[in-house]
Design a protein around this motif. Structure first.
Motif, PDB file in Angstrom:
ATOM      1  N   GLU A   1       3.347   1.470   7.872  1.00 38.18           N
ATOM      2  CA  GLU A   1       2.079   1.626   7.160  1.00 38.18           C
ATOM      3  C   GLU A   1       0.889   1.216   8.024  1.00 38.18           C
ATOM      4  O   GLU A   1      -0.143   1.899   8.052  1.00 38.18           O
ATOM      5  CB  GLU A   1       2.104   0.802   5.870  1.00 38.18           C
ATOM      6  CG  GLU A   1       0.754   0.616   5.201  1.00 38.18           C
ATOM      7  CD  GLU A   1       0.131   1.927   4.763  1.00 38.18           C
ATOM      8  OE1 GLU A   1      -1.105   2.001   4.733  1.00 38.18           O
ATOM      9  OE2 GLU A   1       0.889   2.871   4.482  1.00 38.18           O
TER      10      GLU A   1
ATOM     11  N   ARG B   1       2.857  10.432   5.417  1.00 40.28           N
ATOM     12  CA  ARG B   1       2.598   9.805   4.108  1.00 40.28           C
ATOM     13  C   ARG B   1       3.207  10.635   2.973  1.00 40.28           C
ATOM     14  O   ARG B   1       3.763  10.073   2.013  1.00 40.28           O
ATOM     15  CB  ARG B   1       1.093   9.635   3.910  1.00 40.28           C
ATOM     16  CG  ARG B   1       0.470   8.566   4.807  1.00 40.28           C
ATOM     17  CD  ARG B   1      -0.865   8.114   4.256  1.00 40.28           C
ATOM     18  NE  ARG B   1      -1.524   7.112   5.083  1.00 40.28           N
ATOM     19  CZ  ARG B   1      -1.219   5.819   5.091  1.00 40.28           C
ATOM     20  NH1 ARG B   1      -0.233   5.370   4.336  1.00 40.28           N
ATOM     21  NH2 ARG B   1      -1.891   4.977   5.865  1.00 40.28           N
TER      22      ARG B   1
ATOM     23  N   GLN C   1       5.553   8.629   0.353  1.00 37.00           N
ATOM     24  CA  GLN C   1       4.721   8.030  -0.688  1.00 37.00           C
ATOM     25  C   GLN C   1       4.594   8.947  -1.898  1.00 37.00           C
ATOM     26  O   GLN C   1       4.807  10.166  -1.817  1.00 37.00           O
ATOM     27  CB  GLN C   1       3.330   7.702  -0.111  1.00 37.00           C
ATOM     28  CG  GLN C   1       3.373   6.653   0.995  1.00 37.00           C
ATOM     29  CD  GLN C   1       2.038   6.437   1.682  1.00 37.00           C
ATOM     30  OE1 GLN C   1       1.946   6.351   2.892  1.00 37.00           O
ATOM     31  NE2 GLN C   1       0.977   6.340   0.891  1.00 37.00           N
TER      32      GLN C   1
END
Length: 433
Positions: free
Chosen positions: A94, A127, A131
């Motif tokens: 991250e 991402r 996510q």
């Protein structure tokens, strides 16, 4: 190489200096003054020996530079931060993804739009793989990617991205949220760049009253979008033939000199001072946006022939820029260029020439040879030499800089045409246009 203990002490001193700034008005001036020390720290430290303290130093400086649209100067800091986190955390962590986004922002502000797009596309893919689809981080990357597409001239992809962002915001925060409003504004900005100013104006004319109603007339975003609408209207009027150029001063019939302004016309002085008041109310008297508005107001005074008032306004604004932004900030340097042009308009040619000679040195040192401000100062100095019958100096400077002028401005830009025309005329024994 600097001994490790000395590097650690230097990193701690820089950390204490920069983190003590907070959001203070002197923050960017201090960051600029400390930038040589930060770059020396990078040179003195192998990537594998970087500390958390050093990374915090780089981050504080990068954030300040990006906020003030000085991303080019932040590139080496962001690249070092990338190298460190890649080594320690890996490409999918991250923190690594966040730093890659920041690096993309520095690339975009420095004109490296293709590199910014490529980096953001990789971050977005990473991402989206790990996510939730509604994770705010994904949509933050999308917003940055849309801006990068736009800057790279990829208007179709930029519009498609903005459409996704607007739909997402309407679904998650509603139609009257500032994020939704700004997505609509971004669509208008892209359409204007893509050659559809009428549709851009139509969108902004609907958007401004809605923002005034739901955010407030003096909200910072409302002020910016309202100013964008005014600029779009003026530019559209000019390109459609309705705008009459007002820069020529019949009472001041002097040979042509390269102007420092963008080709987009400013509004009337009342409109410019209204913008200064709005920015002051929304952001404060010494905020970057307010100081830029004051530079624009002084420029409007000058262009309308109020030279004494313009000079006084430039001098006041310049003093505040030095105090609150620093001597080397691009807005400070821009104000100095515009003041020098005003001196020329007041027939103070020698004073304007001396000021511009210093400016060329300062801009090249602080911003680089390919900065638009540097090239503007150089073209202005070439023409001032020509006007002072210093043909040899003008030709020597043009020989040194002509490739850079063409690279930055292109053959069709009025400043390029003017300096090349000046030399052609000198070859035929004519000193001035």
């Amino acid at each position: 190489m600097t001994p490790p203990d000395d590097v650690a002490v230097e990193a701690r001193q820089l950390h204490d200096t920069l983190t003590a700034l907070g959001e203070g008005r002197h923050a960017i001036a201090v960051v600029l003054s400390q930038l040589p020390r930060i770059l020396s720290l990078i040179d003195a430290t192998p990537v594998e020996d970087e500390t958390t303290i050093s990374l915090r130093v780089y981050n504080v400086a990068i954030v300040a530079l990006l906020h003030h649209q000085m991303g080019e100067r932040a590139v080496p800091l962001a690249e070092r931060a990338r190298d460190v986190v890649m080594l320690r955390l890996g490409p999918e962590h991250e923190v690594t993804l966040s730093i890659l986004e920041t690096l993309a922002s520095t690339y975009q502000q420095s004109g490296q739009h293709t590199r910014a797009v490529q980096l953001l596309e990789k971050v977005l893919t990473a991402r989206q793989t790990t996510q939730d689809p509604d994770d705010p981080d994904i949509w933050h990357v999308m917003q940055n990617l849309g801006g990068a597409y736009h800057a790279a001239g990829r208007h179709r992809e930029a519009l498609a991205t903005v459409d996704q962002i607007e739909a997402h915001h309407i679904r998650t925060v509603g139609p009257w949220h500032r994020s939704t409003f700004m997505a609509r504004n971004n669509r208008a900005v892209i359409l204007r760049s893509a050659g559809d100013p009428a549709e851009a104006i139509r969108i902004l004319e609907l958007l401004v009253p809605e923002m005034e109603q739901h955010l407030g007339a003096q909200h910072a975003d409302t002020v910016d979008v309202r100013d964008g609408l005014a600029r779009a209207r003026r530019a559209h009027a000019r390109t459609s033939g309705a705008h009459a150029a007002a820069k020529a001063d019949p009472a001041h019939p002097r040979p042509a000199l390269a102007d420092t302004d963008d080709l987009e016309p400013e509004g009337g002085i009342d409109e410019m001072y209204a913008l200064v008041r709005d920015q002051t109310a929304a952001r404060g008297a010494h905020d970057l946006h307010t100081l830029i508005a004051r530079v624009r107001a002084a420029t409007t005074l000058r262009n309308q022939g109020h030279l004494d008032e313009a000079r006084e306004e430039f001098e006041r604004t310049l003093a505040d820029c030095v105090t609150h932004l620093g001597e080397n900030h691009p807005v400070t340097l821009d104000a100095r260029i515009r003041l020098a042009f005003t001196l020329w308009r007041q027939d103070e040619d020698e004073q304007a020439l001396i000021a511009t000679e210093v400016l060329v040195v300062d801009c090249e040192r602080e911003l680089g040879r390919l900065s638009r401000l540097t090239i503007t100062a150089v073209t202005m100095l070439i023409n001032l030499y020509s006007l002072r019958s210093r043909s040899q100096d003008a030709d020597q400077l043009l020989d040194e800089w002509h490739a850079d002028i063409i690279e930055v401005l292109g053959f069709e830009h009025e400043l390029t045409r003017l300096v090349l025309a000046q030399r052609t005329l000198r070859q035929y024994g004519i000193d001035q246009l």
